[in-house]
Design an enzyme around this catalytic site. Structure first.
Site, PDB file in Angstrom:
ATOM      1  N   TYR A  50      11.279  24.831 -12.766  1.00 51.37           N
ATOM      2  CA  TYR A  50       9.928  24.985 -12.223  1.00 51.37           C
ATOM      3  C   TYR A  50       9.893  26.199 -11.297  1.00 51.37           C
ATOM      4  CZ  TYR A  50       5.527  23.992  -9.928  1.00 51.37           C
ATOM      5  OH  TYR A  50       4.263  24.103  -9.451  1.00 51.37           O
ATOM      6  N   LYS A 138      -4.830  -0.278   0.200  1.00 57.11           N
ATOM      7  CA  LYS A 138      -5.716   0.478   1.090  1.00 57.11           C
ATOM      8  C   LYS A 138      -4.843   1.451   1.865  1.00 57.11           C
ATOM      9  CE  LYS A 138      -9.512  -0.109   4.354  1.00 57.11           C
ATOM     10  NZ  LYS A 138      -9.077   0.795   5.397  1.00 57.11           N
TER      11      LYS A 138
HETATM   12  S1  IVH Z   1     -13.131   2.374  -1.546  1.00 54.04           S
HETATM   13  C1  IVH Z   1     -17.570   2.144  -1.319  1.00 54.04           C
HETATM   14  N1  IVH Z   1     -10.549   2.256  -1.955  1.00 54.04           N
HETATM   15  O1  IVH Z   1     -10.889   2.744   3.507  1.00 54.04           O
HETATM   16  C2  IVH Z   1     -16.099   2.044  -1.230  1.00 54.04           C
HETATM   17  N2  IVH Z   1     -11.319   2.934   0.175  1.00 54.04           N
HETATM   18  O2  IVH Z   1     -13.225   1.278   5.048  1.00 54.04           O
HETATM   19  C3  IVH Z   1     -15.504   3.151  -0.503  1.00 54.04           C
HETATM   20  N3  IVH Z   1      -9.539   3.515   1.744  1.00 54.04           N
HETATM   21  O3  IVH Z   1     -13.209   5.259   4.164  1.00 54.04           O
HETATM   22  C4  IVH Z   1     -14.065   3.061  -0.245  1.00 54.04           C
HETATM   23  N4  IVH Z   1      -7.862   3.142   0.382  1.00 54.04           N
HETATM   24  O4  IVH Z   1     -10.878   5.983   3.615  1.00 54.04           O
HETATM   25  C5  IVH Z   1     -11.533   2.527  -1.078  1.00 54.04           C
HETATM   26  N5  IVH Z   1      -8.294   2.152  -2.462  1.00 54.04           N
HETATM   27  C6  IVH Z   1      -9.269   2.411  -1.598  1.00 54.04           C
HETATM   28  C7  IVH Z   1      -8.992   2.861  -0.288  1.00 54.04           C
HETATM   29  C8  IVH Z   1     -10.055   3.103   0.572  1.00 54.04           C
HETATM   30  C9  IVH Z   1      -8.200   3.535   1.594  1.00 54.04           C
HETATM   31  C10 IVH Z   1     -10.235   3.856   2.989  1.00 54.04           C
HETATM   32  C11 IVH Z   1     -11.272   4.924   2.804  1.00 54.04           C
HETATM   33  C12 IVH Z   1     -12.547   4.363   3.344  1.00 54.04           C
HETATM   34  C13 IVH Z   1     -12.109   3.141   4.099  1.00 54.04           C
HETATM   35  C14 IVH Z   1     -13.126   2.061   3.925  1.00 54.04           C
END
Ligand code: IVH
Length: 802
Positions: A50, A138
């Site tokens: 690479y 998350k």
């Molecule tokens: S979905 C409408 N998926 O968590 C749904 N959020 O409190 C929007 N986050 O601001 C978010 N991992 O920064 C989603 N797999 C995930 C996530 C995630 C981290 C964070 C994101 C968001 C906060 C929501």
């Protein structure tokens, strides 16, 4: 006349076309490799390959700057710094998520989803309809939006307040796993991707180590580090930080997409966007809870921080039907893990004494529940850490507990400092034995200079006279990987020390039945068992014994290495620090620790007592050939640490001189030295000054003699012996010598230019024969070779030296 320039122009344009084609091909290949590496996690070529392609592209682009494009894989270094970030309006707002903390919260969420969709709930006869949920970790970083137009990354933005964020386009372009161009073809013309920018645990540790080294402030956790790194006005700073991206959804889209959340994520993955490898589909709430538990168990082992999992109704038609409540979707929820960080009060700081006397500050906390466990103590590591945190007694502190790791104090909430907060002070006397407490000094040795600075460790100078150190030293000495004395648990060691029965590890071997049986919890059988275990420990391998001594910085691996390379306790005890640094992974600091440990009179006494009291070391032998072969004369010259003479200079000097004596002679030969190539004037001067000091000459000779004694032979030794008195001669040593060892005699002869051979032939110039000489002496007389006894040999050496 006009033909030539035309031909030139034609040639130039042909060359340019060729370069352009190659550039496109290289970019294509590199993009493909990146895709396999970052998205599929299946690297297709070794890193070196690479790098080769990458460097070729870089070189071609440097030659043809007009062919550089914004989305070339070379363009991730970060462009111009900004004065301020611009603003970005999110046409589709960036929302947040509702939280579930208990399992019941999740069951309630699932019920609301089914009710919202008018689906039957569970009853006595069944579970009702099972909703398909997408499950993802998350990630604990910060949300970003990436806008792709016609497959090219055109904008990156932070979430901000959800409606307006900051334009961080230049910064997101430096994040290695964010594609600058989408992979494949069937992507929508406008595609806004959303996900989390985060820092892996390893990346965070490495960054903090770098920060500390450069005198910067370390970050409290990977989340802060990621946020601080991404929100930099100078994208070059962002480029230097180990940021990663993971995609979890979409915003504005013009074009076709699959009709399920997981379907969309899979399409994004095909287009080169990294998604979570933990993404799963769960049917119904119970399956979601199982996912939550499974990820919870994996949490410590994951390479990045997560603070929960996110469940989303997978069917997009259902999502639309459910809609939003305030700023949260009704179709998604974050199921949080118990927090690992809590705030509590620092009640006091106490000092503990460790095995090597290091005094460690320990935080006494107002008990607080952290991730399900009551925490009332946390480590503060050392006084530098106390200073770094700026922590005072009485402060509100942030405490973190992760997995089995000892709880840590992460930071202070400065605004809550009470008026009567007290500074943390190192005691001037050891809290256990009352001996003086000294601050360790950091001695850096580089190129003839020693610089001393204050270390971050304070030590009790009491050593084995300090009961805390004595107990720790003995606990270490008897431990399974050291002397392995079965049945000598910590409590018994404490008793032995407290009752004054043992005041050094050597005293364990003087214990008698009457003394042991009088200890708490001992009866006849157990006493005999313990004494038998002590007896059975008397034949350790050399490596175990060295490890058991508890030399600072010498762990099991280094102990094994010392034992294998040097083969005997005596050699390890006598080894000079410079000689020790020939061992792989032994740096100057460790070498000095080992050397000074054995120089110490008290340690010496304990070792002598151990041997007297029956320790019989196994596996002692000669130095290992591996060690003997790793020396080069150039390396030796380098290790002399002469200021201004680095590796190359040392090599040139070694090539020229070939031996230490010749090097010393060269340093004194002004004319010869001044015409020498490959060494600058300053270095020459330094060389002269170095060997002008008798103590340096002596030291260098001692190191060389020891290396030879340990069986080293210079690899690159160049036999420039012309001019030396014994040049061209071959000598043989046989029988035993009394005044000097055969190795020493060999060094002396070689330094005078002779070759020292192992057998006698017609070419042998002279044989030195001590008492016990056998066949070699006979052969010498047979061939009529000159023979000297030791006395005559010494006289000859003296004559030659004079
Ligand atoms: S979905 C409408 N998926 O968590 C749904 N959020 O409190 C929007 N986050 O601001 C978010 N991992 O920064 C989603 N797999 C995930 C996530 C995630 C981290 C964070 C994101 C968001 C906060 C929501």
């Amino acid at each position: 006349m006009t033909e030539a320039p035309q031909r030139d122009a034609a040639q130039r344009s042909a060359a340019q076309t060729e370069a352009a084609q190659r550039i496109l091909q290289l970019r294509g290949e590199l993009d493909e490799h990146n895709y396999r590496y970052y998205v599929l996690d299946e690297p297709s070529v070794p890193d070196a390959e690479y790098d080769r392609l990458f460097n070729e592209l870089k070189a071609l682009e440097a030659e043809h700057p007009e062919l550089v494009s914004r989305d070339s894989p070379t363009q991730r270094v970060g462009g111009e710094a900004l004065a301020a970030f611009g603003q970005v309006r999110h046409e589709v707002p960036m929302l947040s998520l509702g939280n579930a903390f208990e399992e019941q919260d999740l069951l309630d969420f699932d019920r609301r989803v089914r009710e919202g969709l008018d689906l039957p709930g569970g009853d006595l006869f069944g579970d009702g309809a099972l909703i398909d949920y997408s499950c993802e970790p998350k990630l604990d970083g910060l949300a970003v939006s990436l806008l792709y137009q016609d497959g090219r990354l055109v904008r990156g933005a932070t979430r901000g307040d959800g409606s307006t964020g900051e334009d961080i386009s230049s910064n997101v372009r430096t994040v290695r796993n964010i594609p600058l161009k989408l992979h494949g073809e069937d992507w929508p013309g406008v595609l806004e991707v959303r996900g989390e920018v985060f820092m892996s645990k390893a990346g965070f540790e490495a960054l903090n180590a770098r920060q500390l080294e450069s005198g910067g402030k370390p970050f409290a956790n990977p989340r802060n580090a990621a946020a601080g790194s991404l929100r930099q006005l100078d994208p070059k700073v962002t480029a230097s930080r180990p940021l990663e991206f993971c995609c979890y959804g979409i915003g504005r889209v013009e074009g076709e997409l699959p009709d399920s959340h997981i379907g969309i994520l899979q399409a994004l993955k095909r287009w080169g966007l990294p998604i979570s490898p933990e993404l799963k589909l769960a049917k119904g709430a119970e399956a979601c809870l199982a996912y939550y538990r499974a990820i919870g168990e994996k949490r410590d082992a994951l390479p990045y921080e997560i603070d929960g999992v996110v469940f989303k109704v997978d069917n997009l038609a259902f999502q639309r039907e459910l809609g939003f409540r305030a700023r949260e979707p009704r179709w998604a929820i974050a199921h949080k893990f118990p927090a690992r960080e809590e705030v509590t009060e620092l009640l006091d700081v106490e000092f503990q004494v460790g095995r090597t006397g290091a005094i460690t500050p320990v935080a006494r906390l107002k008990p607080v529940q952290v991730a399900g466990v009551t925490v009332s103590n946390a480590t503060l590591h050392n006084m530098d850490e106390v200073a770094r945190l700026g922590v005072m007694i009485g402060d509100s502190v942030i405490v973190r507990r992760a997995g089995d790791v000892i709880p840590q104090v992460l930071g202070v909430i400065a605004e809550r400092r009470p008026a009567d907060a007290r500074a943390v002070q190192v005691p001037s006397q050891c809290p256990v034995c009352g001996s003086a407490v000294e601050r360790t000094q950091l001695i850096k040795r580089s190129k003839g200079k020693e610089s001393v600075s204050e270390g971050s460790i304070y030590r009790c100078v009491g050593r084995l006279a300090c009961q805390a150190q004595l107990k720790q030293a003995i606990i270490h000495f008897v431990s399974r990987r050291a002397m392995d004395i079965d049945g000598l648990g910590d409590k018994i060691v404490e008793q032995l020390v407290d009752e004054g029965l043992v005041s050094s590890p050597a005293d364990l071997y003087t214990l008698g039945f009457d003394q042991v049986v009088a200890l708490d919890g001992f009866a006849e059988v157990s006493s005999n068992n313990l004494l038998a275990a002590i007896e059975a420990s008397k034949r350790p391998t050399l490596a175990r014994f060295i490890y058991a001594l508890g030399i600072p910085d010498v762990g099991e691996e280094t102990a094994k290495l010392l034992a294998r390379a040097l083969g005997s306790l005596q050699r390890i005890e006598q080894a000079l620090p410079e000689v020790l640094t020939y061992l792989p992974d032994v740096g100057q600091e460790v070498a000095h620790e080992i050397h000074s440990f054995f120089q110490d009179g008290h340690n010496h006494e304990v070792i002598a007592q151990l041997l007297e009291r029956g320790i019989d070391l196994q596996e002692e032998g000669g130095p290992h050939a591996e060690f003997a072969a790793c020396a080069s004369f150039a390396g030796f010259v380098d290790k002399l640490n002469i200021s201004g003479i680095a590796a190359t200079g040392a090599k040139n000097l070694a090539d020229k001189a070939g031996s230490l004596e010749a090097l010393i002679a060269l340093s004194q030969d002004w004319l010869e030295l001044s015409v020498m190539k490959g060494l600058n004037g300053r270095a020459k001067q330094a060389l002269r000054e170095f060997f002008a000091k008798p103590q340096n000459v002596e030291r260098a000779r001692a190191i060389e003699a020891q290396l030879r004694e340990f069986g080293m032979h210079w690899h690159s030794e160049k036999k420039i012996v012309e001019g030396l008195p014994l040049a061209g001669q071959t000598w043989v040593l046989t029988g035993s010598l009394e005044v000097m060892s055969r190795d020493e005699a060999k060094v002396k002869l070689e330094n005078l230019g002779a070759k020292v051979a192992g057998s006698v032939s017609a070419k042998t110039t002279c044989v030195v024969a001590g008492p016990g000489a056998g066949s070699k002496l006979a052969k010498a007389s047979e061939l009529g070779v000159k023979v000297l006894d030791e006395e005559a040999f010494l006289a000859e050496l003296e004559r030659l030296a004079g």
